[in-house]
Write an enzyme that holds these catalytic residues in place. Structure first.
Site, PDB file in Angstrom:
ATOM      1  N   ASP A  19     -12.204 -24.219 -11.008  1.00 57.30           N
ATOM      2  CA  ASP A  19     -11.362 -24.920 -10.040  1.00 57.30           C
ATOM      3  C   ASP A  19     -10.491 -25.971 -10.713  1.00 57.30           C
ATOM      4  OD1 ASP A  19     -12.570 -23.369  -8.129  1.00 57.30           O
ATOM      5  OD2 ASP A  19     -13.621 -25.022  -7.123  1.00 57.30           O
ATOM      6  N   CYS A  61       0.863  -1.182   0.000  1.00 61.97           N
ATOM      7  CA  CYS A  61       0.000   0.000   0.000  1.00 61.97           C
ATOM      8  C   CYS A  61       0.898   1.231   0.000  1.00 61.97           C
ATOM      9  CB  CYS A  61      -1.002  -0.010   1.149  1.00 61.97           C
ATOM     10  SG  CYS A  61      -0.300   0.230   2.801  1.00 61.97           S
ATOM     11  N   ARG A  98      -3.555  -0.640   5.332  1.00 57.26           N
ATOM     12  CA  ARG A  98      -4.102  -1.678   4.460  1.00 57.26           C
ATOM     13  C   ARG A  98      -3.167  -2.860   4.223  1.00 57.26           C
ATOM     14  NH1 ARG A  98      -5.446   2.375  -0.310  1.00 57.26           N
ATOM     15  NH2 ARG A  98      -3.548   3.307   0.623  1.00 57.26           N
TER      16      ARG A  98
END
Length: 200
Positions: free
Chosen positions: A120, A8, A14
């Site tokens: 997936d 960040c 963050r």
């Protein structure tokens, strides 16, 4: 062992929150998670509000209190297998500093958005082909997610790829930033766990 880096601006709100949450939620996988700021303060602690959110989200208080900020350097970008930034500007700064890392650099919300659209079975396939090494598997996941950049639906509002900066603002803003960040962290964790699962 695989490496993740979160980025960040000041490395006090963050990115350390993302670092701590990823480290906690990836246990017991062999993850080395760190964070840095593009204009990181020197050895600063997390803000009290960020610590409060981290602890409420399952991070040990001592671990959150122990964080000290650091500034991002080119050297720190050389080894991570996946780099997750908080905004598109941070992503741009990372890529400008280390162009070779473009393929493994995403905003964390971008990675989450695209990963949700990757089947997936595709994650299992590329990680299976990468072999048993965890770092190689994570790099394969980053490459796969990156390959969907032009295929996955993009947000109508570009800012939806970013986590807002709460520094110097109200607790409500911190909570909004967390509401953007935490689901993205969970999506990253889900994808990495899927790709690192023992196929036996």
């Amino acid at each position: 062992m695989f490496e993740l880096l979160t980025v960040c601006t000041g490395n006090i709100c963050r990115s350390p929150l993302a670092e701590l949450l990823l480290r906690e939620r990836l246990k017991p996988l062999p993850a080395n998670v760190s964070s840095a700021g593009t204009r990181g303060l020197r050895d600063a602690t997390m803000t009290p509000e960020a610590v409060q959110i981290a602890v409420a989200s399952g991070v040990a208080s001592a671990e959150a209190q122990a964080h000290r900020s650091r500034s991002l350097t080119e050297a720190q970008l050389l080894s991570p297998d996946l780099i997750l930034t908080m905004t598109r500007d941070h992503r741009r700064e990372v890529v400008e500093l280390a162009p070779s890392r473009t393929r493994v650099t995403f905003t964390i919300r971008e990675f989450a958005r695209i990963a949700a659209q990757v089947p997936d079975d595709e994650v299992r396939r590329v990680t299976g082909e990468a072999g048993p090494d965890a770092a190689a598997r994570v790099r394969a996941i980053a490459g796969l997610v990156g390959s969907y950049r032009g295929l996955a639906a993009t947000p109508v509002v570009p800012e939806d790829e970013d986590v807002i900066d709460p520094y110097g603002r109200s607790m409500r803003t911190y909570e909004l930033a967390a509401a953007q960040l935490i689901p993205a962290v969970d999506a990253v964790v889900r994808t990495l766990r899927l790709g690192l699962a023992d196929p036996r």
